[in-house]
Design an enzyme around this catalytic site. Sequence first.
Site, mmCIF file in Angstrom:
data_model
loop_
_atom_site.group_PDB
_atom_site.id
_atom_site.type_symbol
_atom_site.label_atom_id
_atom_site.label_comp_id
_atom_site.label_asym_id
_atom_site.label_seq_id
_atom_site.Cartn_x
_atom_site.Cartn_y
_atom_site.Cartn_z
ATOM 1 N N ASP A 8 0.833 -1.200 0.000
ATOM 2 C CA ASP A 8 0.000 0.000 0.000
ATOM 3 C C ASP A 8 0.865 1.246 0.000
ATOM 4 O OD1 ASP A 8 -2.344 1.378 -0.090
ATOM 5 O OD2 ASP A 8 -3.096 0.743 1.854
ATOM 6 N N GLY A 9 0.257 2.356 -0.400
ATOM 7 C CA GLY A 9 0.947 3.639 -0.411
ATOM 8 C C GLY A 9 0.092 4.712 0.230
ATOM 9 N N GLU A 43 2.234 3.403 -3.846
ATOM 10 C CA GLU A 43 1.647 2.099 -4.189
ATOM 11 C C GLU A 43 2.627 1.281 -5.028
ATOM 12 O OE1 GLU A 43 -1.319 0.976 -3.258
ATOM 13 O OE2 GLU A 43 -2.589 2.694 -2.790
ATOM 14 N N ASP A 67 -4.941 -2.658 -3.017
ATOM 15 C CA ASP A 67 -6.225 -1.962 -3.168
ATOM 16 C C ASP A 67 -6.203 -0.949 -4.306
ATOM 17 O OD1 ASP A 67 -4.791 0.209 -2.190
ATOM 18 O OD2 ASP A 67 -5.761 0.214 -0.232
ATOM 19 N N HIS A 121 -9.527 0.201 3.217
ATOM 20 C CA HIS A 121 -10.262 0.732 4.373
ATOM 21 C C HIS A 121 -11.559 -0.046 4.622
ATOM 22 C CE1 HIS A 121 -7.430 4.016 3.984
ATOM 23 N NE2 HIS A 121 -7.846 4.220 2.746
#
Length: 339
Positions: A8-9, A43, A67, A121
């Site tokens: 993730d970023g 990301e 995501d 999230h």
Amino acid sequence: MTITAAADGSALGNPGPAGWAWYVNDDCWRAGGWPHGTNNMGELMAVLDLFRSTAHMPGEDLHILCDSQYVINSVTKWMPGWKRKGWRKSDGKPVMNVELLKDIDQALVGRKYKFEWVRGHAGHDLNEAADDRARAAATAYQQGVAVRQGPGFGAPAGYLVPAAQAAPAAGQAAPADQAVPAAVQAAPQAPVPSGRHELFGVPTLFDEPDLFSELDEDTTPAPGTDASPEAIVESLERELLLPETRGDFGRTGVLLHPDFTEIGTSGRIWTRDAVMMSLEETPGGPTELEMLGADRLDAQTVLLTYRSHTRSGSALRSSLWVHDGAQWRLRFHQGTPEA
């Protein structure tokens, strides 16, 4: 054996202080970042570092939870075509974040891997853990404190890297395992106003989403001004209509709510990911905006209504913005063509 990891970023301002992270478990994760970058850079860097960190285990399959549809499609669908065209898109424009993508392309050689999209999230344990660490790294750069880099595969747990060392300044060499893209090194270091967010979009009547269009003026409140929620939201809506915003996945991803939905003028329902991917390839043309109203429905919700004028005609539009506790995000948009 298969290694399952989330990547993730995060970016605060986007562009702004940025972080990235991948996470397997509490004893196996890594994070880093830059003083100035975008969410998409984070990301991509998380995926790149995961491949680099597991390069000594080439026989292990990688199962990457992500995501970001932008990252997944870039790596699994678009890169071959971009390479054939000299790292240019179908419209001839240069591919964004090309240095990172080239490095990922090299890191994939000889590796077995698969990507799985997970909703961000949404309570996914590995994704949440990676997101927490990426945001913590971005926050460390924002505050000028040490970045908690993590143990990686075999490093001492909880190892701290000073923020000034984790990402070299422009012109300095980067460590081999945490190279900073040239685009990041060259990026200006001026702070981004805390009220600025980002996104992208465009309108074509039947085949493309129609939310965003080019405007002739930029009415974003100047840094330091005390703007009302209605004024902030209107400025963000106008920012979404700028071509440079529409074509930037990072800016789009920040401004669009994770549950964003659009009902276009053609009647088609668009999801957030579908809008972002379509508009990146087809940013649209010039539009004039005639603001009709900006109404605060409650402390966390503002409804904008306006008329858009394009070469194909005019449409009445409504945008529902919500405040998620940290920033304003576009939750819903609808366009209705006028006779």
